[in-house]
Design an enzyme around this catalytic site. Structure first.
Site, PDB file in Angstrom:
ATOM      1  N   ARG A 147      39.883  -0.114  -8.808  1.00  0.00           N
ATOM      2  CA  ARG A 147      39.751  -1.571  -8.923  1.00  0.00           C
ATOM      3  C   ARG A 147      38.728  -2.046  -7.886  1.00  0.00           C
ATOM      4  O   ARG A 147      39.068  -2.649  -6.861  1.00  0.00           O
ATOM      5  CB  ARG A 147      41.105  -2.256  -8.713  1.00  0.00           C
ATOM      6  CG  ARG A 147      42.219  -1.771  -9.607  1.00  0.00           C
ATOM      7  CD  ARG A 147      41.896  -1.873 -11.084  1.00  0.00           C
ATOM      8  NE  ARG A 147      41.858  -3.237 -11.564  1.00  0.00           N
ATOM      9  CZ  ARG A 147      42.919  -3.930 -12.000  1.00  0.00           C
ATOM     10  NH1 ARG A 147      44.112  -3.357 -12.001  1.00  0.00           N
ATOM     11  NH2 ARG A 147      42.795  -5.156 -12.442  1.00  0.00           N
ATOM     12  N   GLN A 161      34.210  -3.286 -12.264  1.00  0.00           N
ATOM     13  CA  GLN A 161      34.728  -4.443 -12.988  1.00  0.00           C
ATOM     14  C   GLN A 161      34.290  -4.470 -14.448  1.00  0.00           C
ATOM     15  O   GLN A 161      35.060  -4.841 -15.329  1.00  0.00           O
ATOM     16  CB  GLN A 161      34.290  -5.732 -12.302  1.00  0.00           C
ATOM     17  CG  GLN A 161      35.119  -6.083 -11.079  1.00  0.00           C
ATOM     18  CD  GLN A 161      34.716  -7.409 -10.475  1.00  0.00           C
ATOM     19  OE1 GLN A 161      33.657  -7.945 -10.779  1.00  0.00           O
ATOM     20  NE2 GLN A 161      35.554  -7.946  -9.608  1.00  0.00           N
ATOM     21  N   ASP A 190      36.607  -2.331 -16.562  1.00  0.00           N
ATOM     22  CA  ASP A 190      38.029  -2.470 -16.254  1.00  0.00           C
ATOM     23  C   ASP A 190      38.802  -2.843 -17.525  1.00  0.00           C
ATOM     24  O   ASP A 190      38.968  -4.015 -17.848  1.00  0.00           O
ATOM     25  CB  ASP A 190      38.219  -3.533 -15.167  1.00  0.00           C
ATOM     26  CG  ASP A 190      39.657  -3.636 -14.679  1.00  0.00           C
ATOM     27  OD1 ASP A 190      40.550  -3.021 -15.306  1.00  0.00           O
ATOM     28  OD2 ASP A 190      39.889  -4.337 -13.679  1.00  0.00           O
ATOM     29  N   SER A 237      42.024  -5.104 -17.139  1.00  0.00           N
ATOM     30  CA  SER A 237      41.790  -6.533 -16.976  1.00  0.00           C
ATOM     31  C   SER A 237      41.349  -7.183 -18.282  1.00  0.00           C
ATOM     32  O   SER A 237      41.822  -8.263 -18.643  1.00  0.00           O
ATOM     33  CB  SER A 237      40.738  -6.779 -15.891  1.00  0.00           C
ATOM     34  OG  SER A 237      41.241  -6.432 -14.617  1.00  0.00           O
ATOM     35  N   TYR A 255      46.924  -4.153  -7.150  1.00  0.00           N
ATOM     36  CA  TYR A 255      48.266  -4.145  -7.705  1.00  0.00           C
ATOM     37  C   TYR A 255      49.293  -4.390  -6.606  1.00  0.00           C
ATOM     38  O   TYR A 255      49.086  -4.047  -5.443  1.00  0.00           O
ATOM     39  CB  TYR A 255      48.583  -2.793  -8.359  1.00  0.00           C
ATOM     40  CG  TYR A 255      47.865  -2.535  -9.644  1.00  0.00           C
ATOM     41  CD1 TYR A 255      48.265  -3.159 -10.820  1.00  0.00           C
ATOM     42  CD2 TYR A 255      46.772  -1.684  -9.699  1.00  0.00           C
ATOM     43  CE1 TYR A 255      47.608  -2.926 -12.016  1.00  0.00           C
ATOM     44  CE2 TYR A 255      46.104  -1.444 -10.884  1.00  0.00           C
ATOM     45  CZ  TYR A 255      46.532  -2.068 -12.039  1.00  0.00           C
ATOM     46  OH  TYR A 255      45.880  -1.841 -13.215  1.00  0.00           O
TER      47      TYR A 255
END
Length: 373
Positions: free
Chosen positions: A119, A124, A127, A130, A230
């Site tokens: 992460r 990103q 990801d 997400s 997380y």
């Protein structure tokens, strides 16, 4: 390289791993794309559209016979029999399921699970957690509105005033924040809770009230920081205080949406059966952690149950219910990952010095690279 796009066969799975947008880019890089016939129908993409983007339409055997396969979820046992040794597989392969990874290794597959990507800012764009959680948070509010027997917004009519629904969201990760934003658009009054103090500003910026449970020890503060974006399991003392705060607010709520997950572990219990028993008849619970045991012990995965007049939904694939956009975002995630394993000349190259590639590599040459305890 020949890249295969199979049709997903898992129950309820309507997403597809490539779209015309991403296929054009892959073809322009010199690769050939083999799409299984009707692979994108449930996501609103026909064979003709894929062909116009430069893909070749074929059978399941053609797609699974490719040198590199892009999947949404891990292949079933029957699908595995169609995959040749040495094939590269990229998808959401559930890296915490040792049995699945062992089967892939046994077949001699080089497998990359994108859920295992770090992460970090650099990761990103690929990801997948997400991109899909964002959709799940949106859809969760719409599902709640569907089951809720009243209006969500406040209405002032000639027949009288209707109060706005009170929504409680537990867990303010990507799904939770999107749920807050969506519920706000629908006119609800929102409260939200999370173990991580850093999300308080995000919650309040979206128009929700933060349910604050103060930390009393250094251990509680350290756990609340989380790891890799997380939350970590919190000490029992803090959990008891949070449970009491949640209990009081859930009794007043009309809708509760729970989103708390800990990678590789059973989802934490946030909404007890005792709390549900004291919620208002007609209220709704949407448990987005149902696939990992649920944040409520009364949740049944992929079912709607009613307990003490409270409707409890346990969807495990809400992103799949928004198949077109979910597929579009997921396909872009895959495309960005492929940039890391192809050279500028279009040659496949596993660079283990790349932290993202190394983290996602599950098995190679018949050996399991990553095994979870």
């Amino acid at each position: 390289m020949i890249i295969g796009i199979p049709r997903e066969t898992a129950s309820g799975e309507s997403r597809v791993s490539a779209t015309p947008e991403t296929i054009r880019k892959i073809v322009n890089q010199g690769h050939r794309v083999m799409v299984q016939s009707c692979a994108g129908v449930r996501a609103g993409v026909t064979n003709k559209v894929y062909e116009a983007a430069g893909a070749t339409i074929g059978s399941a055997s053609d797609a699974f016979g490719a040198e590199l396969i892009l999947k949404v979820v891990a292949p079933s046992d029957s699908e595995l029999t169609l995959i040749k040794r040495g094939t590269v597989l990229v998808g959401m392969l559930n890296p915490f399921n040792n049995e699945t990874i062992a089967k892939l290794a046994e077949r001699g597959i080089t497998a990359f699970a994108l859920e295992a990507a770090p992460r970090t800012s650099r990761a990103q764009s690929l990801d997948v957690l997400s991109s899909q959680a964002n959709i799940a948070g949106y859809k969760a509010v719409l599902l709640a509105a569907h089951h809720y027997p009243r209006f969500m917004p406040m209405l002032m009519t000639a027949a009288g005033t209707v109060k706005a629904a009170r929504v409680l969201i537990l867990g303010a990760g990507v799904a939770g924040l999107q749920a807050i934003a969506t519920a706000k658009r629908l006119g609800a009054v929102i409260e939200a809770s999370d173990v991580r103090p850093a999300v308080k500003e995000q919650i309040e910026s979206l128009g929700a009230k933060f349910v604050d449970v103060p930390y009393e020890t250094d251990e509680e503060r350290e756990c609340a920081v989380g790891v890799g974006g997380y939350a970590r399991p919190m000490p029992a003392s803090w959990m008891q205080r949070q449970a009491q705060a949640v209990h009081e607010r859930a009794k007043q709520a009309d809708i509760v949406i729970t989103t708390a997950l800990i990678p590789g572990r059973k989802a934490p219990t946030l909404l007890s059966a005792e709390t549900v028993a004291q919620m208002k008849p007609g209220s709704v619970v949407i448990d987005l952690a149902a696939a990992q045991g649920g944040n409520c012990p009364l949740t049944v995965a992929d079912q709607v149950v009613i307990a003490n007049g409270v409707t409890i939904c346990g969807p495990t694939n809400l992103a799949g219910e928004v198949a077109a956009d979910a597929s579009a975002l997921y396909a872009r995630n895959l495309l960005d990952f492929l940039k890391l394993v192809f050279t500028k000349e279009g040659q496949f190259d596993v660079n283990l010095e790349d932290d993202i590639v190394a983290a996602c590599l599950m098995c190679r040459d018949g050996q399991v690279i990553r095994k979870n305890a």
